[in-house]
Design an enzyme around this catalytic site. Sequence first.
Site, PDB file in Angstrom:
ATOM      1  N   LYS A 169       0.843  -1.193   0.000  1.00 36.24           N
ATOM      2  CA  LYS A 169       0.000   0.000   0.000  1.00 36.24           C
ATOM      3  C   LYS A 169       0.879   1.244   0.000  1.00 36.24           C
ATOM      4  CE  LYS A 169      -1.811   2.950   2.663  1.00 36.24           C
ATOM      5  NZ  LYS A 169      -1.897   4.034   1.685  1.00 36.24           N
ATOM      6  N   VAL A 226       1.379   6.431  13.637  1.00 39.69           N
ATOM      7  CA  VAL A 226       0.714   5.374  12.868  1.00 39.69           C
ATOM      8  C   VAL A 226       1.460   4.052  13.066  1.00 39.69           C
ATOM      9  CG1 VAL A 226      -0.019   4.614  10.571  1.00 39.69           C
ATOM     10  CG2 VAL A 226      -0.256   7.013  11.198  1.00 39.69           C
ATOM     11  N   GLU A 244       9.861   1.499  10.362  1.00 40.65           N
ATOM     12  CA  GLU A 244      10.820   2.587  10.131  1.00 40.65           C
ATOM     13  C   GLU A 244      10.046   3.871  10.336  1.00 40.65           C
ATOM     14  OE1 GLU A 244      13.926   2.092   9.735  1.00 40.65           O
ATOM     15  OE2 GLU A 244      13.832  -0.054   9.367  1.00 40.65           O
ATOM     16  N   CYS A 278      13.120  11.392   6.804  1.00 43.10           N
ATOM     17  CA  CYS A 278      13.199  10.925   8.194  1.00 43.10           C
ATOM     18  C   CYS A 278      14.601  11.087   8.755  1.00 43.10           C
ATOM     19  CB  CYS A 278      12.768   9.466   8.250  1.00 43.10           C
ATOM     20  SG  CYS A 278      13.632   8.464   7.040  1.00 43.10           S
ATOM     21  N   GLU A 375       9.433  16.212  15.096  1.00 40.05           N
ATOM     22  CA  GLU A 375       9.823  16.107  13.694  1.00 40.05           C
ATOM     23  C   GLU A 375       8.952  17.067  12.868  1.00 40.05           C
ATOM     24  OE1 GLU A 375       8.662  12.506  11.555  1.00 40.05           O
ATOM     25  OE2 GLU A 375      10.662  12.445  10.686  1.00 40.05           O
TER      26      GLU A 375
END
Length: 473
Positions: A169, A226, A244, A278, A375
Amino acid sequence: MTPVPLFAVECGVPTFTLIEPATGEQFTRVPEESANDVDVAVRAAHRAFKSGPWRALNTRDRGRALMRLSNLIRENADGLAKLEARNVGKPIREARDEVELAANCFEYYAGTTNKIGGDTIPGAAPGVLMTFREPVGVCGIIVPWNFPIAITSWKVAPALAMGNTVVLKPAEQTPMTALRLASLALDAGIPEGVFTVITGKGSVIGEALVKHPLVRKVAFTGSTEVGANVMRLAADDIKRVSLELGGKSALLVFDDCDFDRAITSAVSSSLGNAGQDCCARSRILVHESIHDRFAKALVDAFGKVKVGDPLDDATEMGPLVTAAHRGRVQSYIDKGKSEGATLACGGDAPNVRGSYLEPAVFLDATSDMTIVREEIFGPVVAVMRFRDEGEAIAMANDSMYGLSGSIFTRDIGRAMRVARAVETGNLSINSGSSVHLEAPFGGVKRSGLGRELGLAALDYYSEWKTVYIDVSA
Ligand code: NAD
């Protein structure tokens, strides 16, 4: 612009619109699939795993199929890079590198199919003790929007190399290169059902994929929030999970560094992909004796970054992925100002079409500020000063994340002491790099669980099976 959405529209399949970040206009439409579509895809993947031609292929032929896919990615590199640049808004130069990484990834794992096996073990029992490496089964893979083809490839390639099947996905904003990759996989002779892409909302089809009882392994890249939910959903069936997640990586600049090299790297490692990375070095920690000079040079360098059309070869930074995401980044900039940091440059949205944002440097930031702790995922850095090595390490580690980082110094002893002390999964010395195809990549603390890339990734797409043979007469 692609037959997939047009076909879907003509057939009355529900679709949703993708917006091109550089123009703010409709890019294309893609199918909005349902939990039922996930069920169909997973069942097909399960059949392909249990009894299909993929399972029947010997390891050499499996490797050859992955190598053909690598070659097809190279043959179609130009189109894939343009598609990625337009869909994500990333500079074409970066998109080309990521497509190349995708091809390299399938090539690398193609070479592992007949090299990774079990052992015979000199156990205490008198018989023969041996291990096998077996595929897990159907892998549900969920990827984010920032590096779509690269992250897709570094998950799908090791999963297929170990003999698994995959339902992938992509992020709802950026599914285009994943759809193209699945079609190239069919052209490469990878059988139907082995690598399927489903498009739609994370909260609907992402959750359905994680919860599906026939999915044995979930590999997720995305936000920490999530990711934690994915882990909770996977817990009921004890599914294998690798995550990750987010990062807030530090770049440490010592007073004996190669100054120009540190500046160049600070710019590229914080503004690559418009900071939507990231591994972005969004906390820049500088020794107090060179702090002011470094801050001035960094502000000058940020001002020279060429922000513009992703398809222009000269562009160094494109727009952010969506207008909504730009709004989120701007709210962090407002927060930085209201909490007392000094905005030294950038932060404005230029008056043009597209979700552009000028890269921003904050000075006078302190470790308790939101812009230092959270972040931001945009072109925003906070510069802070440290007194000595101990304080630099403490500041670098003062984060819930631990994904990447950089150290700039000419003192090899210090470089190694600091590298060992910083709590992170990846780190580079006198460099801004984070990802090396041949080496493990992943995070500690709230940056994730498990490792991608290198041979280490294969551990996360396989099970060890131990077999003992009694050889007594
Ligand atoms: P996100 O968590 O919002 O979405 C990631 C993926 O999860 C998307 O495909 C999304 O559709 C899906 N998703 C959303 N809700 C879901 C749910 N309830 N169940 C299952 N799937 C769901 O993240 P994003 O905004 O797409 O990406 C940005 C984040 O990804 C940042 O935090 C970034 O640091 C992280 N990231 C990490 C790495 C890494 O390797 N550590 C790499 C790239 C991005």
